[in-house]
Design a protein around this motif. Structure first.
Motif, mmCIF file in Angstrom:
data_model
loop_
_atom_site.group_PDB
_atom_site.id
_atom_site.type_symbol
_atom_site.label_atom_id
_atom_site.label_comp_id
_atom_site.label_asym_id
_atom_site.label_seq_id
_atom_site.Cartn_x
_atom_site.Cartn_y
_atom_site.Cartn_z
ATOM 1 N N ALA A 144 -22.059 -45.155 4.486
ATOM 2 C CA ALA A 144 -22.400 -46.487 3.967
ATOM 3 C C ALA A 144 -22.030 -47.546 4.982
ATOM 4 C CB ALA A 144 -21.692 -46.722 2.642
ATOM 5 N N GLY A 145 -22.182 -47.236 6.281
ATOM 6 C CA GLY A 145 -21.817 -48.192 7.312
ATOM 7 C C GLY A 145 -20.388 -47.988 7.769
ATOM 8 N N PRO A 146 -19.994 -48.677 8.830
ATOM 9 C CA PRO A 146 -18.645 -48.492 9.358
ATOM 10 C C PRO A 146 -17.571 -49.079 8.444
ATOM 11 C CG PRO A 146 -19.770 -50.244 10.533
ATOM 12 C CD PRO A 146 -20.788 -49.627 9.623
ATOM 13 N N ILE A 147 -16.526 -48.299 8.217
ATOM 14 C CA ILE A 147 -15.379 -48.790 7.465
ATOM 15 C C ILE A 147 -14.314 -49.327 8.426
ATOM 16 C CG2 ILE A 147 -14.290 -46.501 7.420
ATOM 17 C CD1 ILE A 147 -13.173 -47.203 4.672
ATOM 18 N N LEU A 148 -14.297 -48.760 9.650
ATOM 19 C CA LEU A 148 -13.354 -49.213 10.678
ATOM 20 C C LEU A 148 -14.134 -49.638 11.910
ATOM 21 C CD1 LEU A 148 -10.247 -49.396 11.361
ATOM 22 C CD2 LEU A 148 -10.566 -47.249 12.596
ATOM 23 N N GLU A 149 -13.888 -50.859 12.358
ATOM 24 C CA GLU A 149 -14.563 -51.401 13.540
ATOM 25 C C GLU A 149 -13.515 -51.811 14.572
ATOM 26 O OE1 GLU A 149 -18.269 -53.882 12.167
ATOM 27 O OE2 GLU A 149 -16.627 -54.195 10.724
ATOM 28 N N VAL A 150 -13.576 -51.204 15.737
ATOM 29 C CA VAL A 150 -12.635 -51.486 16.822
ATOM 30 C C VAL A 150 -13.421 -52.071 17.986
ATOM 31 C CG1 VAL A 150 -10.896 -50.524 18.373
ATOM 32 C CG2 VAL A 150 -11.188 -49.557 16.073
ATOM 33 N N ARG A 151 -12.944 -53.217 18.490
ATOM 34 C CA ARG A 151 -13.650 -53.899 19.568
ATOM 35 C C ARG A 151 -12.672 -54.354 20.647
ATOM 36 N NH1 ARG A 151 -16.915 -51.779 17.165
ATOM 37 N NH2 ARG A 151 -18.795 -52.557 16.107
ATOM 38 N N GLY A 152 -12.959 -53.978 21.883
ATOM 39 C CA GLY A 152 -12.219 -54.483 23.040
ATOM 40 C C GLY A 152 -10.732 -54.210 23.018
ATOM 41 N N LEU A 153 -10.328 -53.063 22.497
ATOM 42 C CA LEU A 153 -8.899 -52.752 22.355
ATOM 43 C C LEU A 153 -8.313 -52.374 23.712
ATOM 44 C CD1 LEU A 153 -7.017 -52.693 19.879
ATOM 45 C CD2 LEU A 153 -7.315 -50.208 19.836
ATOM 46 N N SER A 154 -7.202 -53.042 24.070
ATOM 47 C CA SER A 154 -6.547 -52.772 25.359
ATOM 48 C C SER A 154 -5.038 -52.741 25.177
ATOM 49 C CB SER A 154 -6.924 -53.827 26.399
ATOM 50 O OG SER A 154 -8.316 -53.815 26.655
ATOM 51 N N LYS A 155 -4.396 -51.857 25.960
ATOM 52 C CA LYS A 155 -2.936 -51.763 25.941
ATOM 53 C C LYS A 155 -2.458 -51.279 27.295
ATOM 54 C CE LYS A 155 1.236 -51.715 24.206
ATOM 55 N NZ LYS A 155 1.918 -52.981 23.819
ATOM 56 N N GLN A 156 -1.460 -51.993 27.811
ATOM 57 C CA GLN A 156 -0.915 -51.652 29.113
ATOM 58 C C GLN A 156 0.593 -51.550 29.023
ATOM 59 O OE1 GLN A 156 -2.572 -53.931 32.316
ATOM 60 N NE2 GLN A 156 -0.840 -53.539 33.704
ATOM 61 N N PHE A 157 1.166 -50.480 29.601
ATOM 62 C CA PHE A 157 2.610 -50.295 29.678
ATOM 63 C C PHE A 157 3.026 -50.447 31.138
ATOM 64 C CE2 PHE A 157 1.156 -47.777 26.053
ATOM 65 C CZ PHE A 157 1.995 -48.232 25.039
ATOM 66 N N GLY A 158 3.514 -51.635 31.479
ATOM 67 C CA GLY A 158 3.835 -51.884 32.874
ATOM 68 C C GLY A 158 2.574 -51.796 33.707
ATOM 69 N N GLY A 159 2.571 -50.898 34.694
ATOM 70 C CA GLY A 159 1.394 -50.731 35.541
ATOM 71 C C GLY A 159 0.435 -49.674 35.029
ATOM 72 N N ILE A 160 0.753 -49.059 33.880
ATOM 73 C CA ILE A 160 -0.084 -47.985 33.338
ATOM 74 C C ILE A 160 -1.012 -48.554 32.270
ATOM 75 C CG2 ILE A 160 -0.108 -45.781 32.115
ATOM 76 C CD1 ILE A 160 2.658 -45.231 33.290
ATOM 77 N N VAL A 161 -2.302 -48.369 32.473
ATOM 78 C CA VAL A 161 -3.298 -48.808 31.494
ATOM 79 C C VAL A 161 -3.555 -47.643 30.542
ATOM 80 C CG1 VAL A 161 -5.624 -49.675 31.111
ATOM 81 C CG2 VAL A 161 -4.331 -50.404 33.144
ATOM 82 N N ALA A 162 -3.021 -47.752 29.321
ATOM 83 C CA ALA A 162 -3.161 -46.663 28.348
ATOM 84 C C ALA A 162 -4.451 -46.754 27.558
ATOM 85 C CB ALA A 162 -1.970 -46.680 27.386
ATOM 86 N N CYS A 163 -4.947 -47.968 27.379
ATOM 87 C CA CYS A 163 -6.186 -48.171 26.626
ATOM 88 C C CYS A 163 -6.911 -49.360 27.251
ATOM 89 C CB CYS A 163 -5.873 -48.420 25.157
ATOM 90 S SG CYS A 163 -7.317 -48.550 24.095
ATOM 91 N N ARG A 164 -8.213 -49.200 27.529
ATOM 92 C CA ARG A 164 -8.931 -50.242 28.276
ATOM 93 C C ARG A 164 -10.260 -50.559 27.599
ATOM 94 N NH1 ARG A 164 -12.558 -49.197 32.336
ATOM 95 N NH2 ARG A 164 -11.784 -47.040 32.401
ATOM 96 N N ASP A 165 -10.334 -51.748 27.012
ATOM 97 C CA ASP A 165 -11.582 -52.260 26.437
ATOM 98 C C ASP A 165 -12.273 -51.203 25.568
ATOM 99 O OD1 ASP A 165 -13.458 -54.255 25.991
ATOM 100 O OD2 ASP A 165 -14.755 -53.553 27.627
ATOM 101 N N LEU A 166 -11.502 -50.628 24.668
ATOM 102 C CA LEU A 166 -12.019 -49.527 23.844
ATOM 103 C C LEU A 166 -12.705 -50.080 22.600
ATOM 104 C CD1 LEU A 166 -10.430 -46.157 23.076
ATOM 105 C CD2 LEU A 166 -10.979 -47.610 21.125
ATOM 106 N N SER A 167 -13.887 -49.546 22.300
ATOM 107 C CA SER A 167 -14.612 -49.932 21.096
ATOM 108 C C SER A 167 -15.147 -48.681 20.420
ATOM 109 C CB SER A 167 -15.782 -50.864 21.430
ATOM 110 O OG SER A 167 -15.313 -52.085 21.979
ATOM 111 N N LEU A 168 -15.042 -48.650 19.096
ATOM 112 C CA LEU A 168 -15.615 -47.545 18.335
ATOM 113 C C LEU A 168 -15.774 -47.953 16.879
ATOM 114 C CD1 LEU A 168 -13.206 -46.064 16.428
ATOM 115 C CD2 LEU A 168 -12.477 -45.252 18.667
#
Length: 587
Positions: free
Chosen positions: A331-355
Motif C-alpha cells: 500500500a505504498g512506502p511505510i518508511l521513507e529514507v532520504r539523504g541519510l549520512s553519518k560520519q565517525f571522524g574520518g570514516i564515512v559510515a553512511c553517505r546520502d542513503l535513500s530507500l
C-alpha cells in the motif's frame, strides 16, 4: 537483654539502607557507594530542624526523607547519563562532599555533629518519648516492613522487570521502547529517599548525628551487606545486614573476646568471608529468585500460567515453504529514507542513503562486510544520530528521536548478537516487549502499582498471556520459565523474534536472523518471518546468506561504502557482473 535488643534495632535501621540499595544495584544495576551520604542528608536535616526550628519527630522525618530524595533526584539528572564506572566515582565524590560540608559548617556542629534536644515522640501514636531500645523495636519494624514492601512491590512487577532489563542490557531495553533514563532517575530518587529515612531514624535512635556516623566506611559497609546478602533478593539484604552487624557482638559476648581483639578479628573474618563468598558464591547468600520458602522459589522458576501452558503446541503458522507463499499487495512506502549520512571522524559510515520500505513487503539489505548495513539499522532506530537526512515512518519524522521513542512510534529491531536478557526467563524477555496493554500502562506505572493494584495485576496477566502466545508461536512454550542464557543459540534467536513480535511494531528490522543458526532453526525462522509479513508487518533484513535472501526478499538493496548502489530482485543483482565481483562471487 537491652544489648541484644539494641543490636536488633540497628539491624532494622540498616536493613532499610540495604533493601533500598539492593533495589538500585540488584535490580537497576546502578552502583552507588553514597547511600550513607544520603542518610547523612536526612539525619542532619532532621537534627538541624529539631535544634533550630523545634521540629518534632514526624516533621523531621518527612523533611529528612524528602530532602534526601530531592538531592538524589538532582544528582541523578546528570549522573545517570554516565557510564557505570564513572557513576561509582561520582557517588564517592558526592559522599566526600557531603561529609566535608557537614564537618565544616558550624551550624551543623562541625566534627562533633548535633545532639538531639529531646527524645523522639511518635505522637499521636501512644507510648510517649522513646527512651529505651525496647520501645524502639516495634516502631522500627513499622518502618522497615513498608520499606521492604515498597521495594519488593517495585522490583517484582512490570516496573521492576524494566529495571532488570536496564541492568542486563540497557541498549536492548531502549530498543524495546522503554525510556531507561526516566526509570533510572526514579529509582535513584526513591532509594535516596529511603536512605534519608534510615538516616533520620539513625539520628533519633542514637540521639546524635556526626560525620563519623555516615562516613564513607559506613557506605562501604552498607554496600558490602547488600552484596553479601545477595543482589536482587531483599530477604538476602536483611540476612546480610544481620550477619555483618552481629559478627562483632557475637565475638565479644559469646566468644568472650576483648573489644579491641574482637574488632580486629571481625575485620579478618569479614575479609576472609568476602573472599570466599566471591570465589564460591558470588551471587551472595540468597541469589536473585531464591526464596527461603521452597514453594515460593519453585513458583518463581515456573509460574503457574507457564507450567499450565508448557505442553501447548506451537501455533500453526502453515507448512508451506516461504518461497511458495505470496506477499500481500503493498500500500505504498511505510518508511521513507532520504539523504541519510553519518560520519565517525574520518570514516564515512553512511553517505546520502535513500530507500523506501513498502508496506507489507520484505526487503533485504546486502553488501560486503564494512558496507554499513548495521549502521543503517542503528540510524533508522535512533541508536546513532544522523548527521543529515530524513527518516519518515508513516509520514512522521524520526530523525532526532532516541531508540525508545522510535520503537514506540512503530519500528523495532533485533540484534546480530541476539542481546537477550540472560538472567531473565524466556517469558520475561518477551513480556518486557509488551507495551500499550491496559490503557497504555503496560503494567509499568507506579501510580497503578500502588494506587490501582487490580489494574496493575490485570495488566500483568494480560502481558503474561500475550507473551505466552508469542512463545507458542515460535514453538518455545515449554521453555518459557528457563533463563534465556541457558537456551541454545537457535532457541535464543526464536525468543528474540518472539520478543520483536511482542512490540507490535509496524516495521521490523532483522539483523542477520539466520547467522550462526543450524538449518533446522533457519527453516523455522524463515516461516516466522513470512508469517509476520502475511499479517501486515513490513520487514527489512540484513543478511549474508543468499539462500535466506532469495527465500524471503521481495526487494534487495545493495550497499557499498555506506551508499546504496543497486536495487532489484536477488536474481537481477546476481546477474550483474560488477556486483558479483564485489560481493556475490565471494560468498
Amino acid at each position: 537483654m537491652d544489648y541484644w535488643i539494641d543490636i536488633f534495632n540497628v539491624v532494622l535501621i540498616f536493613s532499610i539502607f540495604t533493601i533500598s540499595l539492593n533495589l538500585l544495584i540488584g535490580y537497576a544495576g546502578q552502583v552507588s557507594v553514597a547511600h550513607a551520604a544520603f542518610g547523612a542528608i536526612g539525619g542532619y536535616a532532621a537534627a538541624y530542624l529539631q535544634a533550630n526550628a523545634g521540629f518534632s519527630f514526624w516533621p523531621g522525618l518527612a523533611a529528612g526523607t524528602f530532602g534526601a530524595g530531592l538531592i538524589g533526584l538532582l544528582m541523578s539528572l546528570p549522573a545517570l547519563r554516565l557510564r557505570p564506572e564513572y557513576l561509582v566515582l561520582l557517588t564517592i565524590a558526592v559522599s566526600a562532599i557531603v561529609l566535608a560540608i557537614v564537618g565544616a559548617v558550624a551550624e551543623l556542629g562541625g566534627a562533633y555533629g548535633i545532639t538531639a534536644s529531646r527524645p523522639a515522640d511518635l505522637w499521636p501514636i501512644p507510648g510517649g518519648p522513646l527512651l529505651f531500645p525496647i520501645q524502639w523495636t516495634l516502631p522500627l519494624i513499622g518502618f522497615a516492613a513498608p520499606t521492604f514492601f515498597v521495594c519488593w512491590r517495585m522490583g517484582q512487577s512490570a516496573w521492576g522487570r524494566v529495571l532488570r532489563g536496564i541492568r542486563d542490557d540497557e541498549v536492548a531495553t531502549r530498543a524495546l521502547g522503554h525510556n531507561v533514563y526516566i526509570f533510572k532517575v526514579i529509582v535513584f530518587s526513591v532509594t535516596s529517599a529511603f536512605a534519608g529515612l534510615a538516616g533520620v531514624l539513625l539520628f533519633f535512635y542514637n540521639q546524635i548525628v556526626s560525620p563519623s556516623v555516615y562516613g564513607l566506611d559506613v557506605s562501604l559497609k552498607i554496600f558490602a551487606m547488600t552484596i553479601f546478602g545477595g543482589l536482587g533478593n531483599f530477604v538476602g539484604s536483611i540476612l546480610g545486614t544481620a550477619v555483618v552487624q552481629l559478627l562483632q557482638p557475637i565475638l565479644e559476648n559469646v566468644v568472650k573476646l576483648e573489644p579491641g581483639n574482637a574488632f580486629l578479628i571481625q575485620l579478618v573474618i569479614y575479609g576472609i568471608g568476602l573472599a570466599i563468598l566471591v570465589r564460591v558464591r558470588p551471587q551472595g547468600l540468597l541469589p536473585e529468585g531464591v526464596s527461603l520458602l521452597p514453594a515460593r522459589a519453585a513458583e518463581r522458576v515456573a509460574p503457574p500460567s507457564v507450567r499450565s501452558a508448557a505442553a501447548t503446541k506451537a501455533v500453526n503458522i502453515g507448512t508451506s515453504r516461504p518461497s511458495q507463499l505470496q506477499p500481500p499487495t503493498g500500500a505504498g512506502p511505510i518508511l521513507e529514507v532520504r539523504g541519510l549520512s553519518k560520519q565517525f571522524g574520518g570514516i564515512v559510515a553512511c553517505r546520502d542513503l535513500s530507500l523506501d520500505l513498502e508496506t507489507g513487503k520484505i526487503a533485504a539489505l546486502v553488501g560486503p562486510n564494512g558496507a554499513g548495513k548495521t549502521t543503517v539499522f542503528n540510524l533508522l532506530t535512533g541508536a546513532f544520530g544522523a548527521d543529515s537526512g530524513s527518516i519518515k515512518l508513516n509520514g512522521e519524522e524520526l530523525c532526532g528521536l532516541g531508540p525508545d521513542a522510535v520503537a514506540r512510534k512503530g519500528m523495532a529491531r533485533t540484534f546480530q548478537d541476539v542481546r537477550l536478557f540472560a538472567r531473565m526467563s524466556a517469558l520475561e524477555n518477551v513480556m518486557l516487549a509488551m507495551r500499550g496493554i491496559e490503557g497504555g500502562s503496560g503494567g509499568e506505572k507506579l501510580s497503578d502499582l500502588f494506587l490501582h493494584p487490580r489494574r496493575a495485576a490485570r495488566a500483568e496477566r494480560s502481558e503474561r498471556d500475550g507473551a505466552m502466545e508469542h512463545l507458542r508461536l515460535v514453538g518455545l512454550a515449554d521453555v518459557a520459565g528457563t533463563a534465556a542464557g541457558a537456551l541454545s543459540y537457535g532457541q535464543q534467536k526464536l525468543v528474540s523474534f518472539a520478543r520483536l513480535m511482542a512490540t507490535d511494531a509496524d516495521v521490523l528490522l532483522l539483523d542477520e536472523p539466520a547467522s550462526g543458526v543450524d538449518a533446522r532453526w533457519v527453516d523455522k525462522l524463515l516461516e516466522l518471518v513470512v508469517y509476520a509479513r502475511d499479517r501486515g508487518k513490513t520487514i527489512c533484513i540484513v543478511e549474508h546468506s543468499l539462500h535466506v535472501v532469495e527465500q524471503l526478499a521481495d526487494t534487495v538493496f545493495f550497499m557499498e561504502l555506506g551508499h546504496i548502489t543497486a536495487k532489484g530482485t536477488i536474481r537481477e543483482l546476481t546477474s550483474d557482473p560488477r556486483l558479483a565481483e564485489v560481493y556475490f562471487g565471494t560468498v
